[in-house]
Write a protein that holds these residues in place. Sequence first.
Motif, mmCIF file in Angstrom:
data_model
loop_
_atom_site.group_PDB
_atom_site.id
_atom_site.type_symbol
_atom_site.label_atom_id
_atom_site.label_comp_id
_atom_site.label_asym_id
_atom_site.label_seq_id
_atom_site.Cartn_x
_atom_site.Cartn_y
_atom_site.Cartn_z
ATOM 1 N N ALA A 183 18.169 12.106 2.678
ATOM 2 C CA ALA A 183 16.874 11.434 2.492
ATOM 3 C C ALA A 183 16.302 10.913 3.806
ATOM 4 O O ALA A 183 15.253 10.267 3.820
ATOM 5 C CB ALA A 183 17.025 10.277 1.502
ATOM 6 N N SER A 184 16.978 11.216 4.915
ATOM 7 C CA SER A 184 16.555 10.647 6.201
ATOM 8 C C SER A 184 15.178 11.144 6.633
ATOM 9 O O SER A 184 14.426 10.412 7.285
ATOM 10 C CB SER A 184 17.587 10.980 7.286
ATOM 11 O OG SER A 184 17.697 12.386 7.451
ATOM 12 N N THR A 185 14.820 12.377 6.268
ATOM 13 C CA THR A 185 13.510 12.916 6.683
ATOM 14 C C THR A 185 12.372 12.119 6.069
ATOM 15 O O THR A 185 11.421 11.722 6.744
ATOM 16 C CB THR A 185 13.392 14.396 6.283
ATOM 17 O OG1 THR A 185 14.434 15.134 6.929
ATOM 18 C CG2 THR A 185 12.034 14.955 6.701
ATOM 19 N N ARG A 186 12.475 11.867 4.748
ATOM 20 C CA ARG A 186 11.439 11.076 4.089
ATOM 21 C C ARG A 186 11.389 9.673 4.669
ATOM 22 O O ARG A 186 10.319 9.107 4.889
ATOM 23 C CB ARG A 186 11.701 11.004 2.574
ATOM 24 C CG ARG A 186 10.600 10.242 1.825
ATOM 25 C CD ARG A 186 11.022 9.945 0.391
ATOM 26 N NE ARG A 186 11.175 11.130 -0.409
ATOM 27 C CZ ARG A 186 10.180 11.726 -1.079
ATOM 28 N NH1 ARG A 186 8.961 11.238 -1.000
ATOM 29 N NH2 ARG A 186 10.406 12.800 -1.804
ATOM 30 N N GLN A 202 17.338 -0.089 0.570
ATOM 31 C CA GLN A 202 17.386 1.033 -0.374
ATOM 32 C C GLN A 202 18.605 1.909 -0.101
ATOM 33 O O GLN A 202 19.304 2.335 -1.027
ATOM 34 C CB GLN A 202 16.100 1.866 -0.254
ATOM 35 C CG GLN A 202 14.816 1.083 -0.469
ATOM 36 C CD GLN A 202 14.766 0.429 -1.838
ATOM 37 O OE1 GLN A 202 15.101 1.044 -2.847
ATOM 38 N NE2 GLN A 202 14.364 -0.833 -1.869
ATOM 39 N N PHE A 203 18.873 2.164 1.179
ATOM 40 C CA PHE A 203 20.056 2.951 1.525
ATOM 41 C C PHE A 203 21.338 2.206 1.155
ATOM 42 O O PHE A 203 22.323 2.816 0.711
ATOM 43 C CB PHE A 203 20.044 3.274 3.027
ATOM 44 C CG PHE A 203 19.238 4.484 3.382
ATOM 45 C CD1 PHE A 203 19.820 5.746 3.401
ATOM 46 C CD2 PHE A 203 17.893 4.379 3.679
ATOM 47 C CE1 PHE A 203 19.066 6.875 3.723
ATOM 48 C CE2 PHE A 203 17.130 5.493 4.000
ATOM 49 C CZ PHE A 203 17.725 6.746 4.017
ATOM 50 N N GLY A 221 0.795 -1.218 0.000
ATOM 51 C CA GLY A 221 0.000 0.000 0.000
ATOM 52 C C GLY A 221 0.822 1.259 0.000
ATOM 53 O O GLY A 221 1.745 1.430 -0.782
ATOM 54 N N ALA A 222 0.463 2.202 0.910
ATOM 55 C CA ALA A 222 1.113 3.500 0.955
ATOM 56 C C ALA A 222 2.607 3.361 1.194
ATOM 57 O O ALA A 222 3.408 4.149 0.664
ATOM 58 C CB ALA A 222 0.474 4.358 2.054
ATOM 59 N N PHE A 223 3.024 2.374 1.990
ATOM 60 C CA PHE A 223 4.447 2.183 2.240
ATOM 61 C C PHE A 223 5.182 1.854 0.948
ATOM 62 O O PHE A 223 6.279 2.365 0.696
ATOM 63 C CB PHE A 223 4.649 1.073 3.272
ATOM 64 C CG PHE A 223 6.106 0.769 3.551
ATOM 65 C CD1 PHE A 223 6.871 1.644 4.298
ATOM 66 C CD2 PHE A 223 6.700 -0.378 3.042
ATOM 67 C CE1 PHE A 223 8.209 1.381 4.552
ATOM 68 C CE2 PHE A 223 8.032 -0.653 3.300
ATOM 69 C CZ PHE A 223 8.791 0.231 4.057
ATOM 70 N N ALA A 224 4.583 0.991 0.114
ATOM 71 C CA ALA A 224 5.223 0.634 -1.154
ATOM 72 C C ALA A 224 5.414 1.859 -2.047
ATOM 73 O O ALA A 224 6.456 2.037 -2.676
ATOM 74 C CB ALA A 224 4.387 -0.428 -1.874
ATOM 75 N N ARG A 225 4.393 2.723 -2.068
ATOM 76 C CA ARG A 225 4.524 3.940 -2.872
ATOM 77 C C ARG A 225 5.612 4.845 -2.299
ATOM 78 O O ARG A 225 6.391 5.455 -3.042
ATOM 79 C CB ARG A 225 3.188 4.679 -2.907
ATOM 80 C CG ARG A 225 2.104 3.948 -3.691
ATOM 81 C CD ARG A 225 0.902 4.833 -3.931
ATOM 82 N NE ARG A 225 0.237 5.210 -2.689
ATOM 83 C CZ ARG A 225 -0.691 4.466 -2.091
ATOM 84 N NH1 ARG A 225 -1.058 3.309 -2.625
ATOM 85 N NH2 ARG A 225 -1.256 4.865 -0.979
ATOM 86 N N LEU A 277 11.202 7.144 -2.304
ATOM 87 C CA LEU A 277 12.497 7.211 -1.645
ATOM 88 C C LEU A 277 13.596 6.672 -2.560
ATOM 89 O O LEU A 277 14.693 7.243 -2.646
ATOM 90 C CB LEU A 277 12.455 6.421 -0.336
ATOM 91 C CG LEU A 277 13.786 6.324 0.427
ATOM 92 C CD1 LEU A 277 14.199 7.699 0.946
ATOM 93 C CD2 LEU A 277 13.668 5.343 1.591
ATOM 94 N N ALA A 278 13.305 5.569 -3.250
ATOM 95 C CA ALA A 278 14.293 4.983 -4.162
ATOM 96 C C ALA A 278 14.684 5.974 -5.252
ATOM 97 O O ALA A 278 15.861 6.071 -5.640
ATOM 98 C CB ALA A 278 13.739 3.701 -4.785
ATOM 99 N N GLU A 279 13.701 6.730 -5.752
ATOM 100 C CA GLU A 279 14.010 7.741 -6.773
ATOM 101 C C GLU A 279 14.917 8.825 -6.206
ATOM 102 O O GLU A 279 15.855 9.267 -6.871
ATOM 103 C CB GLU A 279 12.707 8.358 -7.293
ATOM 104 C CG GLU A 279 11.849 7.405 -8.118
ATOM 105 C CD GLU A 279 10.559 8.050 -8.577
ATOM 106 O OE1 GLU A 279 10.380 9.260 -8.304
ATOM 107 O OE2 GLU A 279 9.741 7.357 -9.208
ATOM 108 N N GLU A 280 14.632 9.263 -4.966
ATOM 109 C CA GLU A 280 15.474 10.287 -4.338
ATOM 110 C C GLU A 280 16.884 9.768 -4.117
ATOM 111 O O GLU A 280 17.875 10.483 -4.359
ATOM 112 C CB GLU A 280 14.848 10.722 -3.013
ATOM 113 C CG GLU A 280 15.614 11.832 -2.317
ATOM 114 C CD GLU A 280 14.929 12.328 -1.052
ATOM 115 O OE1 GLU A 280 15.578 13.046 -0.259
ATOM 116 O OE2 GLU A 280 13.738 12.005 -0.848
#
Length: 756
Positions: free
Chosen positions: A628-631, A747-748, A603-607, A612-615
């Motif tokens: 990117a830690s804030t997001r 991702q990180f 759901g929302a987490f996947a989006r 985040l991956a794009e950032e």
Amino acid sequence: MTVPPALETERGSALEALVDAASGILSADSLDGTLGRIAHHLRALLRYDDLAVYEIDEPAELLRPVFAVGDWVAEVMSDPIPLGTGVTGWSVAHRRTRNVPNSHEEPLCNVVGGTPDDAEAFVCVPLLAQERVVGALNVYRSLENESFSADEVELVERFATMAALAYDSARQREHLREQVQRDGLTGLLNHRACHERLNAALADDGAVAVVLIDLDHFKVVNDTLGHAEGDRVLVASAERLRSAVRAGDVVGRMGGEEFVLILPGADAEAAEDCAERARAALAELTVHGRPVAASAGVAAAPTDGTEAAVLLENADAALYWAKRSGRGRTVRYVRGAVRPESEQRNEIAALLERGTQAIDIVFQPLVELATGRAGGYEALTRIDVEPRRGPDEWFAQAHRVGLGNELEALAIRAALEVPDRPSGTFLALNVSPRALLSKAVQDTLPSGLTGIVIELTEHEVFGDEDELSRALVNLRARGALIALDDAGAGYAGLQQMIQIAPDILKLDRTLVHGAHADDSRQALLEALIGFASSTGAAICAEGVEDLDDLRALVELDITYAQGYGLCRPAPAWPQPDPAAAASGTSEIRAGLRVSMRTRSGAGAFARGIAELAEELAAAETAWDVGAASTRAAQLLGADDLAVLLVRADQLELISDQYDEVGQCWPIEDYPASRYVLDAGIPGQVIAGDASGDPLELAELERLGFATALLVPVTWGNRPLALLELYRVRAQAFTSHEVDRARVLAQQFGAALDRFS
């Protein structure tokens, strides 16, 4: 390949019809309305004379018609098909479509009673909903219009899919409507539904009687034997009351230990007889060898009132006099026998005059399952004066006479005065929304509310939503958390959950009790837990008295549990039973709570992960990754997140937190961090958890946080960094949240590998 324009147009029309039918399923409020729309669109694309939809009635072993169009609607609707017979029965049994070119040449065909036995072509398609057959869709036409082609059969099958969805959706709506009207524990009609049934009976005939029945001394059962035994008494009482009434009468639960009998067509004398039968039936039950005693109050329309509220109020007045006269009896309402409001008001005024000395506060811990510690305490009011009543009755009486806000404020003040609350725990204060908005309660609450949870009760009517929303914003700004009580009990619906956006969602005890052996309860619990996790709310299960239920709740990944099975309410400040609390605790390694369970999420987490991956993919330096830690913190419901890069034997901060970017710390100075990196296992420390690593706890205090989750960032089996997720409040991350943190760490890792 070139598609002929005519065929392209036909396909487009079919697609438009299917889309419209699908939208109709979502918007329609009735099965007939949705099936009617499907039949209309199908007729625009396909020539047919008659159409029928059947549903499976397994207990009766029949296929029952639920919808029909054409020349023989009345005949079709009055002629169910025995399961396993005819073409329809064959299609349902074999889960396959059957195309019959000529009914006279098909041995399985049967004729609907009252219709001519003319030769016709028809298609029968089984209706499949969630992989189960729920019925069949039949489409007929005379042989003059020829039999159905393969393309036409395919079109019917597509619309049959819509019909199956319509059927399943309608039945789910009916089930939800039924749930909203039922008491979750006893299965009887609830308070609201009883009012509706009484109003309907008054409108239909006008002659109706009501009996209010209250179990005598029920509080003693709950206090001495536990709520589980009390629940068993209530369920058994409901069964006995059902046995004492006629088929057309209504038995409901008004709340607590109070029941109502609604008797259409009965006068006061007949109602008195019924009340006595009901009390005798209850006396057949025993609790520790003693029969269950009850008091009853009777009122009848039109003599004692012609409106539901008046009739119930007069029956309640009669019940009051039955209890006042010594209990264990039935009293009929007599005009003028209403309990004087002045007497009720004087009782409450006397309580308020005594101040906090009139109130005893006991506390029940909310056990944090990851650690087994008391994460917080709910303050519970006890009023130990004559006449003996439960606290709910005192508060209800206070609100009836206009002093409810003052009594709630007094209870809050008494709870706040209790000293020495354990460090790292919160205090939950019960308050109704209407009282919360009052000056009495607002003046009682301190300006600083850090460590305080405002637990909203009494969800039937929330009143002015805008005013309540403004009040909650103000409370949160002062440091309070908001809890919503009794989720899943009927009144605390999704709309209220969305409106309140609670920080803690408390599951009603009727959902929790027996959850380990009830798939439907578990499904509803999973739905509520899923909703809460998507909003960042913690989940607390109330009324936990059985270790099997506790284990089931651990598997469902809730944050807190509360109940007699963990700790009974007691004076300040009781601790959970260690053996019971240990059922859900995470393993201790190197002074950290490590979670070995895995959970799934979407759901929302996947989006959010995709964003985040794009950032991270756009990062040009390791410090861009840290930015990117804030997001990332928002994705995990954390208050902050630090990214610490592994530089040989040191950790370097590359995100902008309370310390300066570029600051380093020796890894060896923090054994817990060293363990997480070496073992590749996330772990957490929570203020107030005696097993936590002292160095990490001291660092938490320095930074102004109460919970930290340490997650290793690895790539190709190499430790690249450490993610530290922080919470201001002392609330453990659930296994579900830890799993999400692992996904985030991957991702990180992919991003940081480019700069290592």
